[in-house]
Design a protein around this motif. Sequence first.
Motif, mmCIF file in Angstrom:
data_model
loop_
_atom_site.group_PDB
_atom_site.id
_atom_site.type_symbol
_atom_site.label_atom_id
_atom_site.label_comp_id
_atom_site.label_asym_id
_atom_site.label_seq_id
_atom_site.Cartn_x
_atom_site.Cartn_y
_atom_site.Cartn_z
ATOM 1 N N ALA A 15 6.466 3.951 12.328
ATOM 2 C CA ALA A 15 5.685 4.132 13.039
ATOM 3 C C ALA A 15 4.685 5.330 12.847
ATOM 4 O O ALA A 15 3.452 5.368 12.653
ATOM 5 C CB ALA A 15 6.077 4.222 14.505
ATOM 6 N N VAL A 16 5.404 6.276 12.275
ATOM 7 C CA VAL A 16 4.670 7.700 11.972
ATOM 8 C C VAL A 16 3.717 7.325 10.624
ATOM 9 O O VAL A 16 2.602 7.910 10.620
ATOM 10 C CB VAL A 16 5.775 8.769 11.765
ATOM 11 C CG1 VAL A 16 5.072 9.803 10.888
ATOM 12 C CG2 VAL A 16 6.512 9.184 12.676
ATOM 13 N N PHE A 17 4.377 6.531 9.752
ATOM 14 C CA PHE A 17 3.349 6.097 8.690
ATOM 15 C C PHE A 17 2.165 5.293 9.020
ATOM 16 O O PHE A 17 1.378 5.442 8.466
ATOM 17 C CB PHE A 17 4.173 5.590 7.562
ATOM 18 C CG PHE A 17 5.187 6.356 7.064
ATOM 19 C CD1 PHE A 17 5.093 7.472 6.068
ATOM 20 C CD2 PHE A 17 6.484 6.253 7.298
ATOM 21 C CE1 PHE A 17 5.934 8.197 5.500
ATOM 22 C CE2 PHE A 17 7.559 6.926 6.628
ATOM 23 C CZ PHE A 17 7.305 8.032 5.549
ATOM 24 N N VAL A 18 2.564 4.434 9.619
ATOM 25 C CA VAL A 18 1.525 3.444 10.257
ATOM 26 C C VAL A 18 0.222 4.164 11.129
ATOM 27 O O VAL A 18 -0.681 3.980 10.715
ATOM 28 C CB VAL A 18 2.142 2.388 11.295
ATOM 29 C CG1 VAL A 18 0.981 1.461 11.835
ATOM 30 C CG2 VAL A 18 2.892 1.387 10.291
ATOM 31 N N ILE A 38 -3.804 5.984 0.212
ATOM 32 C CA ILE A 38 -3.150 5.999 1.559
ATOM 33 C C ILE A 38 -1.696 6.431 1.576
ATOM 34 O O ILE A 38 -1.170 7.360 2.130
ATOM 35 C CB ILE A 38 -3.292 4.954 2.696
ATOM 36 C CG1 ILE A 38 -5.040 5.000 2.811
ATOM 37 C CG2 ILE A 38 -2.693 4.904 3.989
ATOM 38 C CD1 ILE A 38 -5.360 3.556 3.159
ATOM 39 N N SER A 39 -1.254 5.597 0.890
ATOM 40 C CA SER A 39 0.289 5.710 0.769
ATOM 41 C C SER A 39 0.645 6.837 -0.002
ATOM 42 O O SER A 39 1.550 7.345 0.156
ATOM 43 C CB SER A 39 0.706 4.419 -0.201
ATOM 44 O OG SER A 39 0.520 4.448 -1.587
ATOM 45 N N ALA A 40 -0.056 7.241 -1.002
ATOM 46 C CA ALA A 40 0.307 8.672 -1.616
ATOM 47 C C ALA A 40 0.173 9.828 -0.692
ATOM 48 O O ALA A 40 0.888 10.691 -0.638
ATOM 49 C CB ALA A 40 -0.717 8.964 -2.810
ATOM 50 N N PRO A 46 3.344 1.929 -1.369
ATOM 51 C CA PRO A 46 2.124 1.138 -0.929
ATOM 52 C C PRO A 46 2.756 -0.249 -0.249
ATOM 53 O O PRO A 46 2.180 -0.784 0.679
ATOM 54 C CB PRO A 46 1.216 0.782 -2.058
ATOM 55 C CG PRO A 46 2.100 1.322 -3.332
ATOM 56 C CD PRO A 46 3.072 2.156 -2.730
ATOM 57 N N TYR A 47 3.630 -0.854 -0.899
ATOM 58 C CA TYR A 47 3.970 -2.516 -0.452
ATOM 59 C C TYR A 47 4.740 -2.355 0.847
ATOM 60 O O TYR A 47 4.354 -2.985 1.884
ATOM 61 C CB TYR A 47 4.835 -3.091 -1.621
ATOM 62 C CG TYR A 47 4.165 -3.287 -2.650
ATOM 63 C CD1 TYR A 47 2.925 -4.020 -2.816
ATOM 64 C CD2 TYR A 47 4.438 -2.554 -3.853
ATOM 65 C CE1 TYR A 47 2.449 -4.420 -3.884
ATOM 66 C CE2 TYR A 47 3.711 -2.606 -5.094
ATOM 67 C CZ TYR A 47 2.411 -3.428 -4.973
ATOM 68 O OH TYR A 47 1.784 -3.640 -6.441
#
Length: 122
Positions: A15-18, A38-40, A46-47
């Motif tokens: 949830a923190v990443f989202v 965003i993922s970096a 990323p997936y």
Amino acid sequence: MARTTSSALPIRPTAVFVRGAYALIEANYQKELSITDISAALEIGPYHLMREFRRHIGIPMQALQSQFRVEFGKKLLRQGLPVAEVSLEAGFADQGHFTKRFREIVGAPAAAYQRNSQGVGA
């Protein structure tokens, strides 16, 4: 037994990443912001981020970005700016792309929305 070595990365809940991805998209929706960017920034694959974002939010990250762009476009259209100008200001590549996404999200063409929001032709 939990690992306590200083070299281990802390485990953060998904949830923190989202929430982080949502915040990045919201703050930068007018820019070209790739899933890789965003993922970096969040230090997550990323997936995995794409799967979890869709699971938690219900739509892909690109769809959220389009929604933010269209909402901003609606605001500019109500101010009377030309559709071509609005499409660029909102971060779309061209007027056709803006019109297509606008119709998908709002259910009406951008020009018709603008006319109706200004009371012209109603």
